[in-house]
Design an enzyme around this catalytic site. Sequence first.
Site, PDB file in Angstrom:
ATOM      1  N   ASP A 131       0.842  -1.200   0.000  1.00  0.00           N
ATOM      2  CA  ASP A 131       0.000   0.000   0.000  1.00  0.00           C
ATOM      3  C   ASP A 131       0.874   1.246   0.000  1.00  0.00           C
ATOM      4  OD1 ASP A 131      -2.930   1.094   0.691  1.00  0.00           O
ATOM      5  OD2 ASP A 131      -1.461   2.268   1.808  1.00  0.00           O
TER       6      ASP A 131
ATOM      7  N   TYR B 279       3.260   9.758  -0.790  1.00  0.00           N
ATOM      8  CA  TYR B 279       4.336   9.221   0.056  1.00  0.00           C
ATOM      9  C   TYR B 279       5.710   9.405  -0.595  1.00  0.00           C
ATOM     10  CZ  TYR B 279       0.470   6.647   2.369  1.00  0.00           C
ATOM     11  OH  TYR B 279      -0.696   6.290   2.995  1.00  0.00           O
TER      12      TYR B 279
ATOM     13  N   LYS C 177      -2.536   5.710  -4.360  1.00  0.00           N
ATOM     14  CA  LYS C 177      -3.635   6.658  -4.098  1.00  0.00           C
ATOM     15  C   LYS C 177      -3.390   7.973  -4.816  1.00  0.00           C
ATOM     16  CE  LYS C 177      -3.551   4.759   0.579  1.00  0.00           C
ATOM     17  NZ  LYS C 177      -2.101   4.624   0.861  1.00  0.00           N
TER      18      LYS C 177
ATOM     19  N   HIS D  84      -7.306   9.551  -2.296  1.00  0.00           N
ATOM     20  CA  HIS D  84      -6.681   9.548  -0.967  1.00  0.00           C
ATOM     21  C   HIS D  84      -7.533  10.253   0.101  1.00  0.00           C
ATOM     22  CE1 HIS D  84      -2.369   9.288   0.889  1.00  0.00           C
ATOM     23  NE2 HIS D  84      -3.287   9.080   1.810  1.00  0.00           N
TER      24      HIS D  84
HETATM   25  P1  NAD Z   1       0.646   1.840  11.911  1.00  0.00           P
HETATM   26  O1  NAD Z   1      -0.479   1.828  12.868  1.00  0.00           O
HETATM   27  O2  NAD Z   1       0.850   0.724  10.972  1.00  0.00           O
HETATM   28  O3  NAD Z   1       1.921   2.081  12.816  1.00  0.00           O
HETATM   29  C1  NAD Z   1       3.219   1.988  12.305  1.00  0.00           C
HETATM   30  C2  NAD Z   1       4.212   2.171  13.452  1.00  0.00           C
HETATM   31  O4  NAD Z   1       3.930   1.233  14.490  1.00  0.00           O
HETATM   32  C3  NAD Z   1       5.634   1.850  13.012  1.00  0.00           C
HETATM   33  O5  NAD Z   1       6.259   2.975  12.494  1.00  0.00           O
HETATM   34  C4  NAD Z   1       6.264   1.360  14.291  1.00  0.00           C
HETATM   35  O6  NAD Z   1       6.704   2.472  15.029  1.00  0.00           O
HETATM   36  C5  NAD Z   1       5.130   0.714  15.000  1.00  0.00           C
HETATM   37  N1  NAD Z   1       5.089  -0.771  14.863  1.00  0.00           N
HETATM   38  C6  NAD Z   1       4.904  -1.496  13.729  1.00  0.00           C
HETATM   39  N2  NAD Z   1       4.859  -2.813  14.007  1.00  0.00           N
HETATM   40  C7  NAD Z   1       5.026  -2.911  15.349  1.00  0.00           C
HETATM   41  C8  NAD Z   1       5.056  -4.004  16.237  1.00  0.00           C
HETATM   42  N3  NAD Z   1       4.898  -5.255  15.818  1.00  0.00           N
HETATM   43  N4  NAD Z   1       5.250  -3.746  17.559  1.00  0.00           N
HETATM   44  C9  NAD Z   1       5.405  -2.486  18.011  1.00  0.00           C
HETATM   45  N5  NAD Z   1       5.358  -1.409  17.221  1.00  0.00           N
HETATM   46  C10 NAD Z   1       5.172  -1.616  15.890  1.00  0.00           C
HETATM   47  O7  NAD Z   1       0.552   3.252  11.150  1.00  0.00           O
HETATM   48  P2  NAD Z   1       0.613   3.783   9.657  1.00  0.00           P
HETATM   49  O8  NAD Z   1       1.910   3.489   9.012  1.00  0.00           O
HETATM   50  O9  NAD Z   1       0.197   5.202   9.723  1.00  0.00           O
HETATM   51  O10 NAD Z   1      -0.533   2.959   8.917  1.00  0.00           O
HETATM   52  C11 NAD Z   1      -0.280   1.805   8.136  1.00  0.00           C
HETATM   53  C12 NAD Z   1      -0.397   2.098   6.668  1.00  0.00           C
HETATM   54  O11 NAD Z   1      -1.680   2.646   6.377  1.00  0.00           O
HETATM   55  C13 NAD Z   1       0.558   3.184   6.161  1.00  0.00           C
HETATM   56  O12 NAD Z   1       1.886   2.742   6.051  1.00  0.00           O
HETATM   57  C14 NAD Z   1      -0.099   3.558   4.865  1.00  0.00           C
HETATM   58  O13 NAD Z   1       0.169   2.597   3.863  1.00  0.00           O
HETATM   59  C15 NAD Z   1      -1.567   3.539   5.270  1.00  0.00           C
HETATM   60  N6  NAD Z   1      -2.054   4.875   5.688  1.00  0.00           N
HETATM   61  C16 NAD Z   1      -3.027   5.441   4.915  1.00  0.00           C
HETATM   62  C17 NAD Z   1      -3.525   6.686   5.242  1.00  0.00           C
HETATM   63  C18 NAD Z   1      -4.599   7.273   4.395  1.00  0.00           C
HETATM   64  O14 NAD Z   1      -4.897   8.461   4.548  1.00  0.00           O
HETATM   65  N7  NAD Z   1      -5.186   6.521   3.506  1.00  0.00           N
HETATM   66  C19 NAD Z   1      -3.040   7.383   6.363  1.00  0.00           C
HETATM   67  C20 NAD Z   1      -2.051   6.776   7.140  1.00  0.00           C
HETATM   68  C21 NAD Z   1      -1.580   5.513   6.790  1.00  0.00           C
END
Ligand code: NAD
Length: 277
Positions: A46, A51, A76, A109
């Site tokens: 994704d 990004y 997106k 997005h």
């Molecule tokens: P997430 O909730 O996946 O959190 C990621 C963070 O959690 C990492 O940077 C790390 O610090 C921590 N983490 C990851 N695995 C872990 C584990 N096993 N144990 C402890 N900590 C851990 O947050 P995100 O990256 O914001 O969301 C996931 C994905 O969703 C993004 O990478 C992106 O692809 C998508 N996203 C989309 C939008 C949108 O507007 N559509 C917005 C934000 C994110």
Amino acid sequence: MSAVPSLLMNNGTQIPQLGFGVFLIPPEETEKAVSEALSAGYRLIDTAQGYGNEEGVGAAISSAGIQRDELFITTKLTNSEHGYDKALRAFDESMNKLGLDVLDLFLIHWPLPMFDEYVETWRAFERLLSDGRVLSIGVSNFEIEHLKRLLAETAVTPAVNQVELHPEFPQEELREFHAAHGILTESWGPLGQGKGLLENPHILNVARRKARTPGQVVLRWHIQLSNVVIPKSVNPDRIRENIDVFDFELDEADMQAIAQVRTGRRLGADPNDFDMR
Ligand code: NAD
């Protein structure tokens, strides 16, 4: 290696239920992180135009030696490219960066309701779908009122709506609306973006009971709600830990304990106010 199940979308195609998100992964680190994820068994990646790392995703998938039809690539449309012609042009740029002929899933997005262009933008998405350039189209950060407008004014129902969703902000009403209209719910920020969710005592208790990590418990919760979930990490151990959630189940008591975590507060922007472009 964990086998990730697939969910059926409203257009008859399948989507892996768990994928790898690359938000905030710097461009120069993206190829390595995505390669790590692919070797751990992830098949859904994704990304987003916003990004700035689509090239890194493209480099990883072209060197992975995985058949194209086993991969599921999402990108997106960025906020500055709403509008029919702009969306079509921006799509072409993404495809060049990703090195793909056909995309699996293209999302708007953010709805940007204050500019009132998402219906016109969606018509460009319908065009890309009918031209066979993309296999599925969907939206992100759409609220019920925005979805209702698409359903009333356009021909294709979004296959997914990717929204902020985690135990603190479980989006019950939106999930119900999705279920009633055949739209899959995809959770972003599923682990709470490193802002304390994984240290919550209710989550820690369930993790102890199940002898799993807090991250695995939260990801399993998403899976059992029938959401698609796309955790992000650049740490190879966590990348593997996050996909290893298909050999245990949360029972009713676990799900109820996790329900206690709800605050109803977002970590990210409110789609009705978010106007950055
Ligand atoms: P997430 O909730 O996946 O959190 C990621 C963070 O959690 C990492 O940077 C790390 O610090 C921590 N983490 C990851 N695995 C872990 C584990 N096993 N144990 C402890 N900590 C851990 O947050 P995100 O990256 O914001 O969301 C996931 C994905 O969703 C993004 O990478 C992106 O692809 C998508 N996203 C989309 C939008 C949108 O507007 N559509 C917005 C934000 C994110």
